[in-house]
Design an enzyme around this catalytic site. Structure first.
Site, PDB file in Angstrom:
ATOM      1  N   SER A 106      17.690 -19.310 -31.986  1.00 48.75           N
ATOM      2  CA  SER A 106      17.388 -20.464 -31.130  1.00 48.75           C
ATOM      3  C   SER A 106      17.034 -21.634 -32.030  1.00 48.75           C
ATOM      4  O   SER A 106      16.741 -21.464 -33.212  1.00 48.75           O
ATOM      5  CB  SER A 106      16.193 -20.112 -30.242  1.00 48.75           C
ATOM      6  OG  SER A 106      15.630 -21.259 -29.659  1.00 48.75           O
ATOM      7  N   ALA A 123       7.874 -17.530 -32.217  1.00 48.47           N
ATOM      8  CA  ALA A 123       7.644 -16.530 -33.282  1.00 48.47           C
ATOM      9  C   ALA A 123       8.767 -15.500 -33.292  1.00 48.47           C
ATOM     10  O   ALA A 123       9.265 -15.106 -34.360  1.00 48.47           O
ATOM     11  CB  ALA A 123       6.293 -15.847 -33.050  1.00 48.47           C
ATOM     12  N   SER A 124       9.202 -15.079 -32.101  1.00 47.72           N
ATOM     13  CA  SER A 124      10.264 -14.062 -32.046  1.00 47.72           C
ATOM     14  C   SER A 124      11.571 -14.611 -32.601  1.00 47.72           C
ATOM     15  O   SER A 124      12.313 -13.903 -33.300  1.00 47.72           O
ATOM     16  CB  SER A 124      10.459 -13.573 -30.612  1.00 47.72           C
ATOM     17  OG  SER A 124      11.060 -14.572 -29.795  1.00 47.72           O
ATOM     18  N   LYS A 125      11.856 -15.869 -32.319  1.00 47.05           N
ATOM     19  CA  LYS A 125      13.128 -16.433 -32.765  1.00 47.05           C
ATOM     20  C   LYS A 125      13.099 -16.787 -34.261  1.00 47.05           C
ATOM     21  O   LYS A 125      14.124 -16.739 -34.938  1.00 47.05           O
ATOM     22  CB  LYS A 125      13.492 -17.657 -31.917  1.00 47.05           C
ATOM     23  CG  LYS A 125      13.783 -17.317 -30.458  1.00 47.05           C
ATOM     24  CD  LYS A 125      14.966 -16.354 -30.312  1.00 47.05           C
ATOM     25  CE  LYS A 125      15.319 -16.063 -28.871  1.00 47.05           C
ATOM     26  NZ  LYS A 125      16.443 -15.126 -28.729  1.00 47.05           N
ATOM     27  N   VAL A 135      15.527  -3.215 -22.399  1.00 43.75           N
ATOM     28  CA  VAL A 135      15.547  -2.998 -23.857  1.00 43.75           C
ATOM     29  C   VAL A 135      14.164  -2.614 -24.399  1.00 43.75           C
ATOM     30  O   VAL A 135      14.051  -2.157 -25.534  1.00 43.75           O
ATOM     31  CB  VAL A 135      16.088  -4.229 -24.637  1.00 43.75           C
ATOM     32  CG1 VAL A 135      17.546  -4.477 -24.329  1.00 43.75           C
ATOM     33  CG2 VAL A 135      15.236  -5.465 -24.403  1.00 43.75           C
ATOM     34  N   ILE A 192      21.362 -24.855 -23.704  1.00 38.15           N
ATOM     35  CA  ILE A 192      22.555 -24.318 -23.047  1.00 38.15           C
ATOM     36  C   ILE A 192      22.251 -24.109 -21.562  1.00 38.15           C
ATOM     37  O   ILE A 192      21.187 -23.578 -21.219  1.00 38.15           O
ATOM     38  CB  ILE A 192      22.963 -22.959 -23.681  1.00 38.15           C
ATOM     39  CG1 ILE A 192      23.016 -23.051 -25.230  1.00 38.15           C
ATOM     40  CG2 ILE A 192      24.285 -22.470 -23.105  1.00 38.15           C
ATOM     41  CD1 ILE A 192      24.037 -23.996 -25.805  1.00 38.15           C
ATOM     42  N   TYR A 203       7.765 -16.879 -27.999  1.00 44.77           N
ATOM     43  CA  TYR A 203       9.216 -17.100 -28.046  1.00 44.77           C
ATOM     44  C   TYR A 203       9.592 -17.661 -29.413  1.00 44.77           C
ATOM     45  O   TYR A 203      10.521 -17.183 -30.071  1.00 44.77           O
ATOM     46  CB  TYR A 203       9.622 -18.064 -26.933  1.00 44.77           C
ATOM     47  CG  TYR A 203      11.114 -18.272 -26.828  1.00 44.77           C
ATOM     48  CD1 TYR A 203      11.910 -17.371 -26.132  1.00 44.77           C
ATOM     49  CD2 TYR A 203      11.736 -19.366 -27.434  1.00 44.77           C
ATOM     50  CE1 TYR A 203      13.285 -17.552 -26.037  1.00 44.77           C
ATOM     51  CE2 TYR A 203      13.105 -19.551 -27.346  1.00 44.77           C
ATOM     52  CZ  TYR A 203      13.878 -18.642 -26.644  1.00 44.77           C
ATOM     53  OH  TYR A 203      15.245 -18.820 -26.570  1.00 44.77           O
TER      54      TYR A 203
END
Ligand code: NAI
Length: 237
Positions: free
Chosen positions: A129, A144-146, A58, A175, A142
């Site tokens: 998340s 910051a992205s979420k 991606v 999960i 992670y």
């Protein structure tokens, strides 16, 4: 309104974990699914006659946009591709890689999908998340992205709403997937997670897939800009 058998669903990160389970959810319901991701022929890739797995990074923005633009039809885009690089995220290169994979590529996939979705009154579901809500000294990119995914979801929920395209997100808790298997195998880390999760167990990818399925269904026709936790109550504590 089209039936599920007439629908085409694109899932980034559809080759493992939550994305793969979502691909199977839609395929079992009768839809045709294109599952994009790394290791597309690997152990975790979903196998079903109505699922096509395609190897695609991606972060290759041109290829991502072109692949989506060339689809003959698209009814729903599920952005599930995601990575964490843990403490490496304090290094600029790893930080940018995580932001690109988890956030920038979601915007690019959404923009490429928009013409199709406008034609079909389709929808987008992003995978946020619990780190959309908490900071994390262990994985700053992670987190910051979420966090960004939530605001991107809310922004895009406004963009095409008047033309019938809805944009929502799920926020999974802990999960059991290949991404989390290191934590699951670590008794101390796993015990800490379970003791804080009111339902006292790891979630199954299929339980996230079911909520994604709901968000894409006519039952969610007035749900737009929502972020639904699927976390066994983790956020309540
Ligand atoms: P996973 O590691 O099983 O699957 C990740 C998927 O993303 C794979 O299909 C992989 O090929 C794909 N991917 C990664 N980098 C890519 C790239 N550059 N280009 C294309 N595809 C790429 O992980 P899991 O757990 O299924 O994660 C799915 C999503 O759920 C991610 O966005 C993750 O952040 C999120 N999530 C997972 C949680 C968990 O406890 N497992 C909790 C909260 C959110």
């Amino acid at each position: 309104m089209s039936t599920i058998e007439e629908n085409v669903i694109l899932i980034t990160g559809g080759t493992s974990g939550i994305g793969a389970s979502t691909a199977l959810h839609f395929a079992h319901a009768g839809a045709s699914v294109l599952a994009l991701g790394l290791d597309a022929q690997g152990l975790h890739a979903p196998r079903h006659p109505r699922i096509q797995c395609l190897e695609l990074d991606v972060c290759d923005s041109a290829k991502l946009s072109q692949t989506i633009a060339e689809l003959p039809q698209l009814d729903a885009l599920v952005n599930a591709a995601g990575i964490s690089r843990h403490a490496q995220e304090y290094q600029p290169e790893a930080f940018l890689q995580v932001i690109h994979t988890n956030l920038t590529a979601v915007m690019q996939a959404s923009m490429a999908a928009a013409p199709h979705l406008l034609q079909r009154q389709g929808c987008i579901v992003n995978v946020a998340s619990m780190y959309s809500y908490f900071g994390s000294k262990d994985r700053p990119a992670y987190s910051a992205s979420k966090g960004g995914i939530v605001q991107l979801t809310r922004s895009l929920a406004q963009t095409w709403a008047h033309e019938g395209v809805r944009v929502n997100a799920v926020a999974p808790g802990w999960i059991a997937t290949p991404l989390s298997e290191g934590l699951m195998a670590d008794p101390k880390a796993s015990a800490g997670i379970l003791s804080r999760t009111p339902m006292q167990r790891w979630g199954h990818a299929s339980e996230v897939a079911a909520v994604i399925g709901f968000l894409c269904s006519p039952a969610a026709s007035f749900v737009n800009g929502a972020v639904i936790p699927v976390d066994g109550g983790y956020l309540t504590v």
